[in-house]
Design a protein around this motif. Structure first.
Motif, PDB file in Angstrom:
ATOM      1  N   ALA A  14       0.840  -1.196   0.000  1.00  0.00           N
ATOM      2  CA  ALA A  14       0.000   0.000   0.000  1.00  0.00           C
ATOM      3  C   ALA A  14       0.877   1.249   0.000  1.00  0.00           C
ATOM      4  N   VAL A  15       0.567   2.175  -0.888  1.00  0.00           N
ATOM      5  CA  VAL A  15       1.347   3.405  -1.025  1.00  0.00           C
ATOM      6  C   VAL A  15       0.419   4.598  -0.856  1.00  0.00           C
ATOM      7  N   ALA A  16       0.747   5.471   0.092  1.00  0.00           N
ATOM      8  CA  ALA A  16      -0.001   6.715   0.263  1.00  0.00           C
ATOM      9  C   ALA A  16       0.506   7.720  -0.762  1.00  0.00           C
ATOM     10  N   GLY A  43       0.014  -2.984  -6.559  1.00  0.00           N
ATOM     11  CA  GLY A  43      -0.012  -2.229  -5.314  1.00  0.00           C
ATOM     12  C   GLY A  43      -1.402  -1.696  -5.005  1.00  0.00           C
ATOM     13  N   LEU A  44      -1.512  -0.981  -3.915  1.00  0.00           N
ATOM     14  CA  LEU A  44      -2.783  -0.406  -3.472  1.00  0.00           C
ATOM     15  C   LEU A  44      -2.564   1.049  -3.124  1.00  0.00           C
ATOM     16  N   VAL A  45      -3.383   1.927  -3.667  1.00  0.00           N
ATOM     17  CA  VAL A  45      -3.266   3.360  -3.405  1.00  0.00           C
ATOM     18  C   VAL A  45      -4.079   3.731  -2.166  1.00  0.00           C
ATOM     19  N   ILE A  46      -3.435   4.467  -1.267  1.00  0.00           N
ATOM     20  CA  ILE A  46      -4.101   5.054  -0.101  1.00  0.00           C
ATOM     21  C   ILE A  46      -4.149   6.550  -0.324  1.00  0.00           C
ATOM     22  N   SER A  47      -5.324   7.158  -0.165  1.00  0.00           N
ATOM     23  CA  SER A  47      -5.473   8.566  -0.508  1.00  0.00           C
ATOM     24  C   SER A  47      -6.349   9.297   0.500  1.00  0.00           C
ATOM     25  N   GLY A  48      -6.030  10.574   0.702  1.00  0.00           N
ATOM     26  CA  GLY A  48      -6.888  11.420   1.516  1.00  0.00           C
ATOM     27  C   GLY A  48      -8.062  11.968   0.736  1.00  0.00           C
ATOM     28  N   LEU A  49      -8.053  11.762  -0.580  1.00  0.00           N
ATOM     29  CA  LEU A  49      -9.161  12.109  -1.480  1.00  0.00           C
ATOM     30  C   LEU A  49      -9.436  13.597  -1.600  1.00  0.00           C
ATOM     31  N   THR A  50      -8.546  14.441  -1.098  1.00  0.00           N
ATOM     32  CA  THR A  50      -8.739  15.870  -1.284  1.00  0.00           C
ATOM     33  C   THR A  50      -8.473  16.221  -2.743  1.00  0.00           C
ATOM     34  N   GLY A  67      -8.951  -1.162  -6.835  1.00  0.00           N
ATOM     35  CA  GLY A  67      -9.581  -0.425  -5.754  1.00  0.00           C
ATOM     36  C   GLY A  67      -8.636   0.615  -5.180  1.00  0.00           C
ATOM     37  N   CYS A  68      -9.144   1.390  -4.254  1.00  0.00           N
ATOM     38  CA  CYS A  68      -8.384   2.435  -3.571  1.00  0.00           C
ATOM     39  C   CYS A  68      -8.951   2.532  -2.163  1.00  0.00           C
ATOM     40  N   VAL A  69      -8.129   2.917  -1.210  1.00  0.00           N
ATOM     41  CA  VAL A  69      -8.611   3.160   0.148  1.00  0.00           C
ATOM     42  C   VAL A  69      -8.528   4.653   0.411  1.00  0.00           C
ATOM     43  N   GLY A  70      -9.669   5.264   0.686  1.00  0.00           N
ATOM     44  CA  GLY A  70      -9.724   6.675   0.991  1.00  0.00           C
ATOM     45  C   GLY A  70      -9.873   6.883   2.488  1.00  0.00           C
ATOM     46  N   VAL A  71      -9.031   7.731   3.056  1.00  0.00           N
ATOM     47  CA  VAL A  71      -9.070   8.011   4.493  1.00  0.00           C
ATOM     48  C   VAL A  71      -9.738   9.362   4.702  1.00  0.00           C
ATOM     49  N   VAL A 116      -3.175   8.156  10.171  1.00  0.00           N
ATOM     50  CA  VAL A 116      -3.906   6.959   9.744  1.00  0.00           C
ATOM     51  C   VAL A 116      -3.535   6.613   8.310  1.00  0.00           C
ATOM     52  N   THR A 117      -3.528   7.616   7.444  1.00  0.00           N
ATOM     53  CA  THR A 117      -3.204   7.389   6.034  1.00  0.00           C
ATOM     54  C   THR A 117      -1.799   6.825   5.897  1.00  0.00           C
TER      55      THR A 117
END
Length: 203
Positions: A14-16, A43-50, A67-71, A116-117
């Motif tokens: 996972a990469v922010a 890989g997996l994208v971690i994002s703050g989604l701003t 997929g993506c994980v938004g924090v 967290v991100t």
């Protein structure tokens, strides 16, 4: 708190991906490309989604068919999460928040979500950041958590690349491609592949 289908993050690279809200066309292009290729390579994208870099990286990940994980810095059921990039992320991946349904939103929440991100990721990639940018504070948080920091270089005279270029001068690893970030983790995460055949697709 989670909405959507959360990946088994411990088993994924996972990469922010973070950067300025006021991204240039170059920053948006590189963020989307990085998000796309991180996903394509497994890989997996971690994002703050701003808006800006964060959202562009998430869009790239979803366009790659993964997929993506938004924090979130808001409650998991905040009305603002029902449209746009947040709604897309919940559909194609997952939204996570440490704030329960109905919790009020405070400005400090958005700074607090950095930990967290960063904590969900093994590495942080800063795509574009001026000299005074929240993305640089995010990089500091990542380093404090023992995460590796990468940065996309920009023109020496570009205002929006002052921060990223400075990170590289201070020891962050330059990243010209997603594989520059992922390659160092290939032995740990066997699903990573430069050929792009192993993207994560939520079940």
């Amino acid at each position: 708190y989670v909405r959507g289908r959360l990946a088994n993050i411990d088993d994924m690279c996972a990469v922010a991906v973070v950067g300025t809200r006021s991204a240039t066309p170059y920053g948006l292009k590189m963020a989307k490309r990085m998000g796309y290729d991180i996903t394509r390579c497994g890989g997996l994208v971690i994002s703050g989604l701003t808006r800006g870099v964060d959202a562009a990286a998430a869009e790239g990940a979803m366009e790659a068919g993964g997929g993506c994980v938004g924090v979130l810095g808001t409650a998991i059921d905040d009305e603002s999460t029902n449209t746009g990039i947040c709604a897309d992320t919940a559909f194609f991946g997952a939204l996570v928040s440490e704030y329960p349904p109905g919790a009020p939103t405070h400005s400090s929440n958005f700074r607090a979500r950095n930990r967290v991100t960063s904590g969900l990721a093994v590495a942080t990639l800063v795509v574009e950041a001026p000299a005074r940018s929240g993305a640089l504070l995010f990089a500091d948080e990542a380093l404090n958590q023992g995460r590796e920091v990468f940065a996309v270089p920009g023109n020496a005279d570009a205002v929006n690349s002052v921060g990223t270029n400075h990170l590289i001068m201070e020891g962050a690893q330059p990243a010209l491609s997603a594989w520059d970030v992922l390659s160092g983790y290939a032995a740990r995460f066997e699903n990573l592949s430069r050929s792009g055949k192993n993207r994560y697709v939520p079940e």
